[in-house]
Design a protein around this motif. Structure first.
Motif: not given
Length: 363
Positions: A334-339, A348, A354, A358
């Motif tokens: 997953k791409n954890p977004g803003g992290w 990734r 994740h 998370k």
């Protein structure tokens, strides 16, 4: 400019560790003019007025190139200097700061990196021994000096885009790096109308160094470490890492900028250019690694496979799993977004990691 290019100051309140650190540093810098000194103030520094006397002592007569701090610093011998004072001083005066812990080997390193991550300081892996810490301090010091020297030279020439010059990024790289907004130092430094020229210069050098070390080199995107390079080229990462024959065709893509002494990285745009330069009329697109290396006479190399512990296996692993530090496939990561930092397009987090981390990523 009130910034030394040789002096490193160590804050460590255990004599035996301080001696080992200095010995390791001197071994790692043999033949260079870098110098490490233990903080030893001439005058007594007592609470509550610690910060200003500390700043006066550290500027003797110029600010050091680098400060190294033991995170466990409680009180500096008979003085009242503590770790929070050292951190505040470095923040106020824009002095590069490295922090290390006394050896901690019984914790989850991936979780620690998430919980303790900070952009504006360099934190060393606490599982490493003091000799490694000393050697890495030498590499960091050389990196900040390289940034400083390049920046001052470019400043003299009135360069309008110092960052790609400091990184030694050629036009092939620059044209694909718009996401970093290179060319404007204030995108990193921030505008401060009250800052003096010296203050601005120190801040630029320090923050650029933090960005390169903490983000550009640690989270693959524009630059790829060996594992990320193998994943990007779809070849087995262990074979690629262990056998130098696969590095030779990528020589022109090798990163040679600040902190490059700590390992190997390759510019992704340059890798693509090398692949494009070796296309054949039969190719429909850029060749995968196995075919690419075959054209250079390298031994056959197997495909990269996803290392996700729960869902990996035979899937092509084209990304770098930042928690596992191993290749992962897109389907099982997953791409954890803003992290993740901006531009970390080849980074990734595996599905398993994740789910596990998370809650800390969302903090």
């Amino acid at each position: 400019m009130t910034l030394d290019d040789r002096r490193i100051v160590l804050f460590e309140d255990v004599k035996e560790r301080s001696d080992r650190f200095k010995t390791g540093f001197e071994a790692a810098t043999e033949g260079s003019d870098l110098q490490i000194e233990e903080f030893d103030p001439d005058t007594l520094i007592e609470a509550p007025d610690v910060l200003e006397p500390l700043k006066e002592e550290i500027q003797d007569p110029t600010y050091p190139l680098l400060v190294v701090l033991d995170q466990n610093l409680r009180g500096y011998y008979e003085h009242d200097v503590r770790r929070q004072d050292v951190r505040q001083m470095c923040s106020d005066e824009n002095i590069p700061l490295c922090i290390y812990h006394r050896e901690r080997k019984d914790e989850d390193e991936a979780k620690r990196r998430i919980e303790e991550y900070e952009e504006d300081v360099i934190k060393f892996d606490p599982s490493k021994d003091i000799e490694w810490l000393a050697s890495e301090t030498a590499n960091v010091a050389r990196g900040f000096r390289e940034i400083r020297d390049a920046y001052l030279e470019l400043k003299e020439s009135e360069s309008t885009s110092p960052i790609p010059e400091i990184l030694r990024a050629d036009e092939t790289v620059r044209s694909q790096m718009d996401q970093y907004a290179w060319g404007n130092p204030r995108t990193i430094v921030g505008a401060d109308p009250d800052a003096t020229e010296d203050e601005f210069d120190r801040r630029f050098i320090t923050l650029l160094g933090y960005w390169i070390y903490n983000e550009l080199l640690k989270f693959p995107g524009a630059l790829l470490n060996p594992i990320a390079t193998a994943a990007y080229l779809n070849v087995d990462h262990q074979t690629f890492i262990e056998d130098e024959q696969y590095h030779e065709p990528l020589t022109d893509a090798l990163y040679q900028g600040p902190f490059s002494g700590a390992g190997k990285w390759w510019w992704k745009p340059k890798i693509d250019q090398i692949r494009a330069n070796n296309l054949t009329p039969e190719d429909d697109g850029l060749p995968d690694g196995s075919e690419f290396f075959e054209r250079f006479g390298c031994d056959e190399i197997s495909q990269s496979t996803c290392q996700d512990r729960e869902k990996g296996g035979d899937h092509e692993a084209r990304f770098y799993g930042v928690m596992m530090e191993e290749p992962v496939c897109e389907a099982h990561s997953k791409n954890p977004g803003g992290w993740l930092p901006m531009g970390a397009s080849r980074s990734r987090v595996s599905v398993a990691k994740h789910a596990e981390y998370k809650p800390w990523m969302m903090k």
